[in-house]
Design a protein around this motif. Structure first.
Motif, short mmCIF file in Angstrom:
data_model
loop_
_atom_site.label_atom_id
_atom_site.label_comp_id
_atom_site.label_asym_id
_atom_site.label_seq_id
_atom_site.Cartn_x
_atom_site.Cartn_y
_atom_site.Cartn_z
N THR A 28 0.85 -1.18 0.00
CA THR A 28 0.00 0.00 0.00
C THR A 28 0.89 1.24 0.00
O THR A 28 2.10 1.14 0.27
CB THR A 28 -0.92 0.03 1.23
OG1 THR A 28 -0.09 0.13 2.41
CG2 THR A 28 -1.80 -1.21 1.30
N GLY A 77 -12.48 4.70 4.41
CA GLY A 77 -13.26 4.89 3.20
C GLY A 77 -13.80 6.30 3.02
O GLY A 77 -14.34 6.63 1.96
N GLY A 101 -6.91 5.24 6.74
CA GLY A 101 -7.92 4.45 6.03
C GLY A 101 -8.80 5.26 5.12
O GLY A 101 -9.75 4.73 4.52
N VAL A 103 -9.70 8.15 1.90
CA VAL A 103 -9.47 8.28 0.47
C VAL A 103 -9.13 9.74 0.17
O VAL A 103 -9.90 10.64 0.52
CB VAL A 103 -10.72 7.86 -0.34
CG1 VAL A 103 -10.51 8.09 -1.84
CG2 VAL A 103 -11.07 6.40 -0.06
N VAL A 205 -6.26 -1.67 5.53
CA VAL A 205 -6.18 -1.19 4.15
C VAL A 205 -5.52 -2.27 3.31
O VAL A 205 -4.47 -2.80 3.67
CB VAL A 205 -5.36 0.11 4.06
CG1 VAL A 205 -5.24 0.58 2.61
CG2 VAL A 205 -6.00 1.21 4.91
N SER A 206 -6.12 -2.60 2.18
CA SER A 206 -5.56 -3.60 1.27
C SER A 206 -5.22 -2.95 -0.06
O SER A 206 -5.74 -1.87 -0.38
CB SER A 206 -6.54 -4.75 1.07
OG SER A 206 -7.70 -4.30 0.40
N ASP A 209 -8.01 -1.50 -2.29
CA ASP A 209 -8.87 -0.43 -1.81
C ASP A 209 -8.59 0.86 -2.58
O ASP A 209 -7.45 1.15 -2.96
CB ASP A 209 -8.65 -0.18 -0.32
CG ASP A 209 -9.16 -1.31 0.54
OD1 ASP A 209 -10.01 -2.09 0.07
OD2 ASP A 209 -8.71 -1.42 1.71
N THR A 229 -6.67 2.82 -7.03
CA THR A 229 -6.41 2.02 -5.83
C THR A 229 -4.95 2.12 -5.40
O THR A 229 -4.10 2.63 -6.14
CB THR A 229 -6.75 0.55 -6.10
OG1 THR A 229 -5.84 0.03 -7.07
CG2 THR A 229 -8.19 0.37 -6.59
N HIS A 230 -4.68 1.61 -4.21
CA HIS A 230 -3.29 1.53 -3.76
C HIS A 230 -2.46 0.72 -4.77
O HIS A 230 -1.34 1.11 -5.11
CB HIS A 230 -3.21 0.86 -2.38
CG HIS A 230 -3.70 1.72 -1.26
ND1 HIS A 230 -2.87 2.51 -0.52
CD2 HIS A 230 -4.95 1.93 -0.77
CE1 HIS A 230 -3.57 3.16 0.40
NE2 HIS A 230 -4.84 2.82 0.26
N LYS A 418 -10.00 1.58 -11.15
CA LYS A 418 -11.11 0.71 -10.76
C LYS A 418 -12.38 1.11 -11.51
O LYS A 418 -13.20 0.26 -11.84
CB LYS A 418 -11.33 0.80 -9.25
CG LYS A 418 -12.32 -0.20 -8.69
CD LYS A 418 -12.30 -0.17 -7.17
CE LYS A 418 -13.20 -1.24 -6.58
NZ LYS A 418 -13.13 -1.25 -5.10
#
Length: 571
Positions: A28, A77, A101, A103, A205-206, A209, A229-230, A418
């Motif tokens: 990440t 988020g 976490g 955005v 966090v993945s 995400d 995304t990351h 995404k």
């Protein structure tokens, strides 16, 4: 829609040492910074007009601010708008939001209140981190946006002594000082960072995400957020790292002049620097060419990502001879076509720096193609697909065209977004599944030669690129149409030797009405960022249209360009 496996001739023209395959690392963005702090703790991470911060301290500040955001109520988020120039506060805010976490919503400091209102509402941002001098623009729209908390900071907060004391005096003298009322839902960046323990609550966090909403226009011209995304952003930094094969870990100095709020600056200047333990020399205003030159000479910068107008401005600056720019070793130019003369002259003044052209889109994080840094560079070409990136030239039926023929450029790879935020219909138009891959339809018309070098020949989207900034005709036209005297209007790009392109407005007036070019430009400047406003206006009795009534922008652009060329020849 199916196609057979296609050849990748570009692989044979990669420089030695550049891998042909690429697999995302699974990291990440906060992990990039954490690892840099572990491996290069004493290396200077940020150099802001002489005040330095090493990677250990930067990671500490990010953790503190992430905890502060969590204490304020920022949830995983949640969208956090960051409206800052290239300052230490931007870097801290960017990574802290992600560590908490959240955005990040990159928000241009150039936005007018109208543009800011749209983006805050569309993204649903409940937190806004901004420079104090931008606060009046937010104040105009604060009752119409969902923002629940505003965090303000000033340039002086990051300056070394005595500049931090002198800056407010100068700002007051220049009429730029803004006193922001701290209290209620308005917080001080500096106080928040100082008052919090350093360790935030871990946010799950993945890599898949969403890390960033980066706003762009597209075919309709209505700004929409590309969900990056990351994995998208880390992968693109890793791809650039592979391409720049001679980067020296923990030794480079990056001239970070192009804005971090622009996806190109964010990836190539900031994330790539963190990944490699490079020092970022932060320049808050890239239009201040004297400052850019001064910082290059002072810090002995080695890498200089930029846009053609920036390199051209340096090439032609009257004080160039007073500054040593020979430390620059490599540059990737993006966002607009790079003129051969610009590249040649920059190589000359730097005593050999390789300035090469690349290509990318907001939706691709952004880099997809780059000319080899040390290998064969083709004039007028965007180069070869970077590792892990596939590219096709397709016809309107979604089938590959013959080699050398023109079609729409499709790209696939781990850097593909995404989708568009809350716009599944636009996502469906832009992304296609083919041969088990997600392909982005770029909207750009291109061709590929036998070696795998790509060339952009036209813009299907009719995008205007001025000084590296994307301008969407519809956005300008909507403002033009608000004038009571305007019957119909079109905005097109015409060649500009300095900016690459400039906005040219073509308007037809209502019968019996009168308005001047000056009034039209003033209207646009009041509603749009300065770079989006037309620099010339043409009046016609009516605009050319297709059989179904669509205004022929390309015809207008061609005619305007021809007139300008004829006028220049006559001069």
């Amino acid at each position: 829609m199916t196609t057979t496996a296609h050849p990748r001739p570009w692989l044979a023209h990669y420089e030695p040492g550049i891998p042909h395959d690429f697999q995302p690392s699974g990291r990440t963005l906060p992990q990039l910074l954490e690892q840099a702090a572990k491996h290069h703790p004493d290396r200077v991470a940020l150099d802001f007009l002489g005040r330095t911060t090493n990677y250990r301290e930067l990671w500490f500040q990010v953790q503190r601010f992430a905890h502060a955001l969590q204490k304020l109520g920022v949830q995983p988020g949640e969208r956090v708008a960051v409206m800052l120039p290239n300052t230490p506060q931007f870097v801290v805010s960017f990574y802290a939001v992600l560590l908490a976490g959240g955005v990040v919503v990159n928000t241009s400091p150039l936005y007018t209140p109208h543009e800011l209102e749209h983006q805050l509402n569309d993204s649903g941002s409940e937190t806004l981190i901004m420079l104090d001098s931008f606060y009046p623009r937010y104040a105009e729209v604060q009752e119409r946006v969902p923002v629940r908390r505003v965090i303000v900071t000033g340039i002086q907060d990051a300056l070394p002594f005595p500049k931090n004391k002198l800056y407010p005096i100068k700002a007051r003298k220049d009429g730029m000082w803004v006193k922001v009322p701290i209290g209620g839902k308005v917080f001080s960046f500096t106080q928040l960072r100082k008052s919090q323990p350093p360790i935030p609550q871990p946010a799950a966090v993945s890599p898949g995400d969403v890390a960033l909403l980066q706003y762009t226009g597209g075919t309709t011209g209505v700004p929409k957020g590309a969900m990056l995304t990351h994995e998208n952003l880390v992968s693109n930094a890793e791809q650039c790292r592979m391409w720049m094969s001679d980067l020296k870990e923990g030794q480079e100095v990056t001239m970070a002049a192009i804005p971090f709020f622009h996806v190109y600056g964010m990836t190539v200047s900031m994330n790539l620097s963190v990944m490699t333990g490079a020092t970022m020399v932060l320049v808050p205003n890239a239009r201040d060419i004297k400052m850019v030159l001064t910082q290059i000479a002072r810090t002995k910068a080695t890498l200089f990502p930029g846009v053609p107008t920036l390199y051209n401005a340096i090439n032609n600056h009257p004080d160039l001879a007073r500054h040593d720019v020979t430390s620059i070793r490599a540059c990737i130019s993006g966002s607009a076509p790079l003129l051969l003369e610009t590249s040649r002259k920059f190589k000359e003044i730097t005593h050999g720096a390789n300035l090469v052209e690349g290509y990318g889109l907001t939706e691709t994080s952004p880099v997809t193609h780059v000319n080899p840094i040390f290998g064969e560079q083709q004039e007028g070409s965007i180069g070869l697909p970077v590792p892990g990136t596939d590219a096709l030239i397709m016809d309107d039926a979604g089938q590959p065209v013959a080699q050398g023929e023109i079609g729409e450029l499709w790209v696939a790879g781990p850097q593909i977004m995404k989708g568009y935020w809350q716009r599944p219909d636009e996502t469906e138009k832009t992304i296609r599944e083919l041969d088990g891959k997600r392909w982005l339809l770029t909207g750009d018309m291109a061709r590929m030669d036998e070696k795998g070098y790509f060339q952009i020949v036209d813009r299907k989207k009719e995008l205007i690129i001025a000084g590296g900034y994307n301008i969407y005709p519809r956005e300008v036209e909507e403002v033009l149409m608000t004038h009571p005297a305007v019957l119909e209007a079109a905005a097109v790009g015409i060649p500009d030797t300095y900016r690459g392109e400039s906005v040219h407005a073509v308007v037809a007036l209502k019968p019996g009405m009168h308005v001047t070019e000056k009034e039209i430009i003033a209207l646009c400047r009041a509603e749009l960022s300065a770079y989006k406003a037309p620099r010339s206006v043409e009046f016609r009795s009516e605009l050319p249209k297709t059989a179904v009534g669509k205004i022929l922008r390309r015809q207008l652009a061609k005619e305007a360009a021809e007139r300008r060329s004829t006028a220049n020849s006559a001069d």
